[in-house]
Write a protein that holds these residues in place. Structure first.
Motif, PDB file in Angstrom:
ATOM      1  N   SER A  26       9.090   4.155 -12.160  1.00  0.00           N
ATOM      2  CA  SER A  26       9.814   4.637 -13.334  1.00  0.00           C
ATOM      3  C   SER A  26       9.083   4.267 -14.629  1.00  0.00           C
ATOM      4  N   TYR A  27       7.935   3.610 -14.508  1.00  0.00           N
ATOM      5  CA  TYR A  27       7.185   3.219 -15.706  1.00  0.00           C
ATOM      6  C   TYR A  27       6.458   4.419 -16.305  1.00  0.00           C
ATOM      7  N   CYS A  28       6.183   4.343 -17.593  1.00  0.00           N
ATOM      8  CA  CYS A  28       5.476   5.429 -18.249  1.00  0.00           C
ATOM      9  C   CYS A  28       4.054   5.507 -17.680  1.00  0.00           C
ATOM     10  N   PRO A  29       3.507   6.707 -17.536  1.00  0.00           N
ATOM     11  CA  PRO A  29       2.112   6.806 -17.091  1.00  0.00           C
ATOM     12  C   PRO A  29       1.210   6.041 -18.061  1.00  0.00           C
ATOM     13  N   GLY A  30       0.313   5.231 -17.493  1.00  0.00           N
ATOM     14  CA  GLY A  30      -0.601   4.459 -18.338  1.00  0.00           C
ATOM     15  C   GLY A  30      -0.189   3.016 -18.516  1.00  0.00           C
ATOM     16  N   CYS A  31       1.047   2.694 -18.131  1.00  0.00           N
ATOM     17  CA  CYS A  31       1.570   1.328 -18.316  1.00  0.00           C
ATOM     18  C   CYS A  31       0.981   0.380 -17.278  1.00  0.00           C
ATOM     19  N   GLY A  32       0.817  -0.868 -17.635  1.00  0.00           N
ATOM     20  CA  GLY A  32       0.214  -1.849 -16.737  1.00  0.00           C
ATOM     21  C   GLY A  32       1.145  -2.403 -15.670  1.00  0.00           C
ATOM     22  N   HIS A  33       2.444  -2.143 -15.792  1.00  0.00           N
ATOM     23  CA  HIS A  33       3.408  -2.721 -14.834  1.00  0.00           C
ATOM     24  C   HIS A  33       3.079  -2.359 -13.383  1.00  0.00           C
ATOM     25  N   GLY A  34       2.727  -1.085 -13.165  1.00  0.00           N
ATOM     26  CA  GLY A  34       2.474  -0.640 -11.789  1.00  0.00           C
ATOM     27  C   GLY A  34       1.393  -1.468 -11.123  1.00  0.00           C
ATOM     28  N   THR A  35       0.312  -1.730 -11.851  1.00  0.00           N
ATOM     29  CA  THR A  35      -0.795  -2.536 -11.309  1.00  0.00           C
ATOM     30  C   THR A  35      -0.349  -3.974 -11.079  1.00  0.00           C
ATOM     31  N   ALA A  36       0.397  -4.499 -12.026  1.00  0.00           N
ATOM     32  CA  ALA A  36       0.890  -5.882 -11.885  1.00  0.00           C
ATOM     33  C   ALA A  36       1.797  -5.995 -10.654  1.00  0.00           C
ATOM     34  N   HIS A  37       2.674  -5.004 -10.462  1.00  0.00           N
ATOM     35  CA  HIS A  37       3.532  -4.984  -9.260  1.00  0.00           C
ATOM     36  C   HIS A  37       2.669  -5.003  -8.002  1.00  0.00           C
ATOM     37  N   ARG A  38       1.692  -4.087  -7.994  1.00  0.00           N
ATOM     38  CA  ARG A  38       0.896  -3.902  -6.783  1.00  0.00           C
ATOM     39  C   ARG A  38       0.154  -5.179  -6.396  1.00  0.00           C
TER      40      ARG A  38
END
Lengths: 261, 360
Positions: A26-38
């Protein structure tokens, strides 16, 4: 050759961790959260901690982390994740407990819970994603917003005379006897992702070894909140956030390794 | 082994927590209930049973520690007094929303604001109508003796786990501070980790044991149809509580013409008023709600068909009386007598209020 002929175990070079669900982020495209989650989930999977780990995600952009992190998760109220994590780790001392908090959560409303959990040396990993803004509520000023930085509640820039100076919580908690490993990273380039993942692995190993509080700050971008393209936001982060929030270890094995000012 | 002891209400509550096999108590000092955490710390709960006792940095942190432990299947409790309970309201709302079992004690003091440290019942609305944000209720038990401060720990946890809901004991400075004899039950063993897996493994967050699907604890439902469905589930739970687990005590109501409705300390005082009234030929009885939510509507409604009037006696400015009036629904008159700000009513004052009710 059909694509199906290529999909074979011997040809595998990269695989999404089982600990990330297939739900659309649900994060905006380009946001760092996805990488941090992964990388957090990769570390838990690689260390074989899936059956022992409980995550806590409080209010903020990452309140829905439980939709993406395929482990037992608790959603917590704004700022209270370190207290919630305390309740878990004190009654389940052999479990692995982590919180995943934003800067508004950890450094404003949850200041007391953060400082006291760190001061008691609760045996937890705190993942602190700092993007200098309140993302979920639409780009308001955060405790970490840089001087003169514009936000929807500092439309003419953060005036430190009336709005206070940005709070460096990571340096602050490094001074407390309960913290064991305090470090600051970023996830905007492959090299930085690797370093951040290495730090996370160290932090999870440290709580496995019952060494006390681990705080990993990840300085991240908020392209929506900063009103920039993803690429521009990462460049702006390097030029403006990093000088104020320098990357690197601050405290290792209970010893401060950097001059603090 | 069960033991007869002379204890303060707050201490009896603390001892009962240990004997109930509680896993974690998280508290913050506030008068008039600091004896709870002092007692637990002195008793070295971790050595006695493995129970964790932790002094938090605030009431807010304490209730969130309860949340974390409860969500991981551990039996957890907290206690506080009025201003501290106000601070806990957000956490209580989350506990109710996320359907987590736990026990909380409010030893009520006079308010509003910082108020006073003397006994009061002014938190009735806060306890019974929700207190925090959103459509929810706690199951609320009102102890009227030191014995009940101990007994309601077990009863409260039974309800908390039956309905997966936060339970509150609404006490006051009199019951918390007074010493009485109390029969303390024998020690229950704490659940082992294995027993927690077996009993609560289907919902509690204790790790994906054996590679099971993940468990999630949340009160967030972004889609409004799902949020409404969740609300309806909670409401169905409260209705079931009302049908199956409403508790009250009737004292000399069989032949009564007038009924006092009072709980906790006020019910104790009103029992003396029965005696004084009957000496004067007034047939008076007391209905004591033991659960304040669910409210004992059924017996009050039945009594309303045959008595001449009700008097709600409370150490507050007219909170309980509203529920009595709603229940009696105009069938007979319902008056209120209350003292507040830490003043405890005397049995004679209550009798005068009854005589006034009869005259009017």
């Amino acid at each position: 050759m059909d694509i199906k002929d290529i999909i074979k175990p011997e040809n595998l070079v990269y695989k999404k961790t089982e600990l990330m669900t297939d739900n659309v982020l649900s994060y905006c495209p380009g946001c760092g959260h996805g990488t941090a989650h992964r990388i957090a989930m990769e570390v838990i999977e690689e260390m074989g901690l899936t059956e022992d780990t409980i995550g806590v995600a409080p209010v903020g952009c990452s309140v829905l982390a439980y939709d993406f992190m395929n482990i037992d998760m608790q959603q917590a109220s704004h700022g209270r994740a370190p207290a919630v994590a305390t309740g878990i780790i004190r009654t389940w001392p052999d479990k692995i407990v982590f919180t995943y908090q934003g800067d508004g959560d950890l450094a404003a409303i949850g200041t007391a819970e953060t400082i006291h959990a760190c001061n008691r040396g609760e045996n937890i990993v705190i993942i602190f994603v700092n993007n200098g803004i309140y993302g979920m509520t639409g780009g308001q000023m955060a405790p970490t917003t840089l001087p003169n930085m514009k936000s929807s509640t500092s439309p003419f820039g953060r005036d430190v005379e009336t709005m206070g100076a940005p709070l460096k919580m990571t340096e602050l908690v490094a001074l407390l006897p309960g913290t064991n490993f305090v470090t600051r990273h970023a996830v905007h380039s492959p090299g930085h992702v690797r370093k951040a993942k290495k730090a996370l692995r160290k932090a999870f190993q440290n709580v496995k070894d019952k060494k006390g509080t681990q705080l990993i700050e990840i300085v991240s971008n908020c392209n929506s909140g900063w009103k920039m393209t993803p690429v521009d936001s990462n460049e702006w982060m390097v030029e403006n956030m990093f000088p104020f929030y320098p990357l690197g270890d601050i405290k290792v094995d209970g010893k401060i390794v950097k001059e603090l000012h | 082994m069960a033991e007869l002891k002379l204890m303060k209400g707050n201490e009896a509550f603390g001892e009962a927590l240990i004997r109930e096999g509680v896993d974690g108590y998280f508290g913050y000092p506030i008068t008039p209930q600091s004896e709870v955490i002092e007692y637990l710390m002195t008793e070295l709960t971790h050595e006695r049973t493995g129970m964790v006792t932790l002094q938090a940095e605030s009431e807010i942190a304490a209730i969130n520690m309860v949340y974390g432990a409860a969500a991981s299947g551990k039996k957890s409790a907290t206690s506080s007094s009025s201003p501290g309970i106000s601070l806990k309201q957000e956490g209580i709302s989350y506990l109710a929303g996320a359907e987590l079992p736990c026990l909380m004690l409010n030893v009520v003091r006079g308010g509003p604001g910082l108020g006073t440290i003397q006994p009061s019942q002014a938190d009735y609305f806060q306890a019974t109508k929700g207190g925090g944000h959103g459509d929810y209720h706690m199951y609320v038990l009102a102890p009227a003796s030191v014995q009940e401060m101990a007994d309601f720990v077990e009863d409260g946890f039974d309800i908390a786990y039956k309905y997966k809901t936060p339970v509150m004991l609404l006490s006051d400075g009199v019951i918390g501070q007074m010493m009485e004899k109390v029969m303390i039950k024998e020690q229950k063993p704490r659940l082992t980790d294995q027993e927690i897996h077996e009993k609560h493994g289907d919902w509690a967050t204790i790790g994906r044991i054996g590679g099971r699907e993940r468990n999630i604890i949340t009160s967030l439902y972004l889609k409004s149809d799902q949020m409404e469905e969740h609300n309806q589930k909670l409401q169905a739970k409260y209705k079931k509580m009302e049908e199956d687990d409403c508790r009250w005590e009737e004292i000399q109501t069989e032949d009564a013409d007038y009924i006092i409705v009072a709980y906790g300390s006020s019910a104790r005082i009103s029992q003396k008023t029965i005696q004084l009234a009957r000496e004067k030929g007034i047939k008076l009885g007391v209905l004591r709600p033991i659960t304040l939510f669910p409210f004992p509507k059924k017996p009050i409604s039945e009594l309303a068909n045959r008595v001449k009037g009700f008097l709600a006696v409370e150490m507050s400015a007219g909170q309980l009386v509203e529920d009595v009036r709603l229940t009696v629904n105009g069938k007979v008159k319902v008056e209120h007598f209350g003292r507040n700000g830490g003043i405890i009513p005397s049995p004679v004052e209550v009798l005068e209020a009854i005589e006034k009710l009869i005259k009017e």
